[in-house]
Design a protein around this motif. Structure first.
Motif, PDB file in Angstrom:
ATOM      1  N   GLU A 155     -52.822  66.746  30.836  1.00  0.00           N
ATOM      2  CA  GLU A 155     -53.729  67.664  31.533  1.00  0.00           C
ATOM      3  C   GLU A 155     -53.674  67.360  33.036  1.00  0.00           C
ATOM      4  N   LEU A 156     -53.357  68.370  33.823  1.00  0.00           N
ATOM      5  CA  LEU A 156     -53.316  68.206  35.276  1.00  0.00           C
ATOM      6  C   LEU A 156     -54.744  68.252  35.816  1.00  0.00           C
ATOM      7  N   VAL A 157     -55.149  67.184  36.475  1.00  0.00           N
ATOM      8  CA  VAL A 157     -56.508  67.109  37.016  1.00  0.00           C
ATOM      9  C   VAL A 157     -56.562  67.719  38.415  1.00  0.00           C
ATOM     10  N   GLU A 158     -55.604  67.348  39.263  1.00  0.00           N
ATOM     11  CA  GLU A 158     -55.643  67.826  40.651  1.00  0.00           C
ATOM     12  C   GLU A 158     -54.246  67.717  41.250  1.00  0.00           C
ATOM     13  N   ILE A 159     -53.922  68.641  42.101  1.00  0.00           N
ATOM     14  CA  ILE A 159     -52.689  68.562  42.882  1.00  0.00           C
ATOM     15  C   ILE A 159     -52.951  69.199  44.247  1.00  0.00           C
ATOM     16  N   LYS A 160     -52.508  68.527  45.282  1.00  0.00           N
ATOM     17  CA  LYS A 160     -52.726  69.034  46.640  1.00  0.00           C
ATOM     18  C   LYS A 160     -51.573  68.605  47.524  1.00  0.00           C
ATOM     19  N   ALA A 161     -51.289  69.429  48.499  1.00  0.00           N
ATOM     20  CA  ALA A 161     -50.203  69.152  49.440  1.00  0.00           C
ATOM     21  C   ALA A 161     -50.697  68.208  50.519  1.00  0.00           C
ATOM     22  N   VAL A 162     -49.888  67.214  50.846  1.00  0.00           N
ATOM     23  CA  VAL A 162     -50.218  66.258  51.899  1.00  0.00           C
ATOM     24  C   VAL A 162     -48.987  66.077  52.797  1.00  0.00           C
ATOM     25  N   THR A 163     -49.206  65.645  53.994  1.00  0.00           N
ATOM     26  CA  THR A 163     -48.124  65.391  54.944  1.00  0.00           C
ATOM     27  C   THR A 163     -48.128  63.917  55.287  1.00  0.00           C
ATOM     28  N   LEU A 164     -46.999  63.276  55.065  1.00  0.00           N
ATOM     29  CA  LEU A 164     -46.855  61.858  55.365  1.00  0.00           C
ATOM     30  C   LEU A 164     -45.969  61.691  56.599  1.00  0.00           C
ATOM     31  N   GLY A 165     -46.347  60.803  57.465  1.00  0.00           N
ATOM     32  CA  GLY A 165     -45.574  60.564  58.672  1.00  0.00           C
ATOM     33  C   GLY A 165     -45.959  61.526  59.793  1.00  0.00           C
ATOM     34  N   LYS A 166     -45.309  61.350  60.951  1.00  0.00           N
ATOM     35  CA  LYS A 166     -45.607  62.172  62.121  1.00  0.00           C
ATOM     36  C   LYS A 166     -44.313  62.707  62.719  1.00  0.00           C
ATOM     37  N   ASP A 167     -44.489  63.832  63.379  1.00  0.00           N
ATOM     38  CA  ASP A 167     -43.404  64.467  64.118  1.00  0.00           C
ATOM     39  C   ASP A 167     -42.202  64.707  63.203  1.00  0.00           C
ATOM     40  N   ARG A 168     -41.028  64.221  63.621  1.00  0.00           N
ATOM     41  CA  ARG A 168     -39.802  64.497  62.879  1.00  0.00           C
ATOM     42  C   ARG A 168     -39.755  63.776  61.535  1.00  0.00           C
ATOM     43  N   GLU A 169     -40.473  62.661  61.421  1.00  0.00           N
ATOM     44  CA  GLU A 169     -40.467  61.903  60.166  1.00  0.00           C
ATOM     45  C   GLU A 169     -41.523  62.408  59.172  1.00  0.00           C
ATOM     46  N   ALA A 170     -42.235  63.401  59.553  1.00  0.00           N
ATOM     47  CA  ALA A 170     -43.269  63.929  58.655  1.00  0.00           C
ATOM     48  C   ALA A 170     -42.616  64.585  57.430  1.00  0.00           C
ATOM     49  N   ARG A 171     -43.191  64.294  56.265  1.00  0.00           N
ATOM     50  CA  ARG A 171     -42.698  64.868  55.015  1.00  0.00           C
ATOM     51  C   ARG A 171     -43.854  65.530  54.275  1.00  0.00           C
ATOM     52  N   ARG A 172     -43.574  66.671  53.695  1.00  0.00           N
ATOM     53  CA  ARG A 172     -44.591  67.403  52.913  1.00  0.00           C
ATOM     54  C   ARG A 172     -44.411  67.034  51.440  1.00  0.00           C
ATOM     55  N   LEU A 173     -45.416  66.378  50.877  1.00  0.00           N
ATOM     56  CA  LEU A 173     -45.409  65.982  49.468  1.00  0.00           C
ATOM     57  C   LEU A 173     -46.638  66.540  48.764  1.00  0.00           C
ATOM     58  N   PHE A 174     -46.654  66.329  47.460  1.00  0.00           N
ATOM     59  CA  PHE A 174     -47.784  66.801  46.656  1.00  0.00           C
ATOM     60  C   PHE A 174     -48.430  65.604  45.964  1.00  0.00           C
ATOM     61  N   ASP A 175     -49.686  65.383  46.311  1.00  0.00           N
ATOM     62  CA  ASP A 175     -50.468  64.305  45.688  1.00  0.00           C
ATOM     63  C   ASP A 175     -51.121  64.884  44.426  1.00  0.00           C
TER      64      ASP A 175
END
Length: 206
Positions: A155-175
């Protein structure tokens, strides 16, 4: 010369018939009494034989009842031994559950997902992690639902998009966080199963 019988011949014949009747009646009474005595003796013999059979049957029934009690006692002892064996097997399985759980998480976690937390409460496991895409999370839900002998009812409880890092090293992931139930499969049992379980990949679980 003419002879005349002056004796009461009619009365004599009447007395003769009466004596013959009583004689026949006495004989019939004797025969009837003999038959009654004979029949009574036969009945007594039949009754004695039946009583003897009844006593034999009662003794055999008593023996069977004792055997039935012994069988019931044996069945109760067998059920108790089975219950103890199942308790021992369940205890052994519960001891190895963390090993199987980690191994299953490694097997069912697709590439692109990194687990950050695993918490168990009874048969419910709460899993937290980071995923590169939503599809990876959906794939993990399908894997735990249909491909795992140890995990079920994800059962999926929660999923949300987060951004890790800054500027060029920033990555969009899903927590994300999900819940899954633990079940006991038929195959892995015994102490040797835990030792033979594959080692978890350290890159997947942190």
């Amino acid at each position: 010369m003419i002879l005349i019988n002056l004796l009461p011949h009619r009365e004599a014949r009447r007395q003769e018939r009466k004596r013959a009747f009583f004689s026949a009646l006495g004989l019939a009474a004797l025969v009837g009494a003999g038959i009654v005595i004979l029949w009574f003796g036969v009945l007594q013999q039949m009754t004695s034989a039946q009583e003897s059979r009844n006593r034999f049957l009662a003794e055999e029934i008593k023996k069977l009842e004792e055997q039935i009690k012994d069988v019931a006692t044996l069945k109760a002892e067998i059920e108790a031994l089975k219950a103890r064996q199942k308790a021992v097997e369940d205890l052994q399985t519960d001891r190895n559950v963390p090993v199987y759980l980690l191994d299953e998480l490694v097997k069912q976690t697709p590439e692109g997902i990194y687990l950050t937390s695993v918490k168990q409460s009874g048969n419910i496991v709460t899993i937290g992690g980071m995923s590169q895409t939503n599809e990876r999370v959906s794939e993990m839900l399908r894997n735990t639902a249909y491909s795992s002998p140890w995990l079920e009812r994800p059962e999926l409880v929660e999923i949300k998009a987060v951004t890790l890092g800054k500027d060029r090293e920033a990555r969009r992931l899903f927590d994300f966080s999900m819940r899954v139930s633990i079940k006991r499969p038929q195959a892995p049992t015994g102490a040797g199963s835990a030792a033979s379980a594959p080692k978890a990949k350290p890159a997947k679980v942190s």
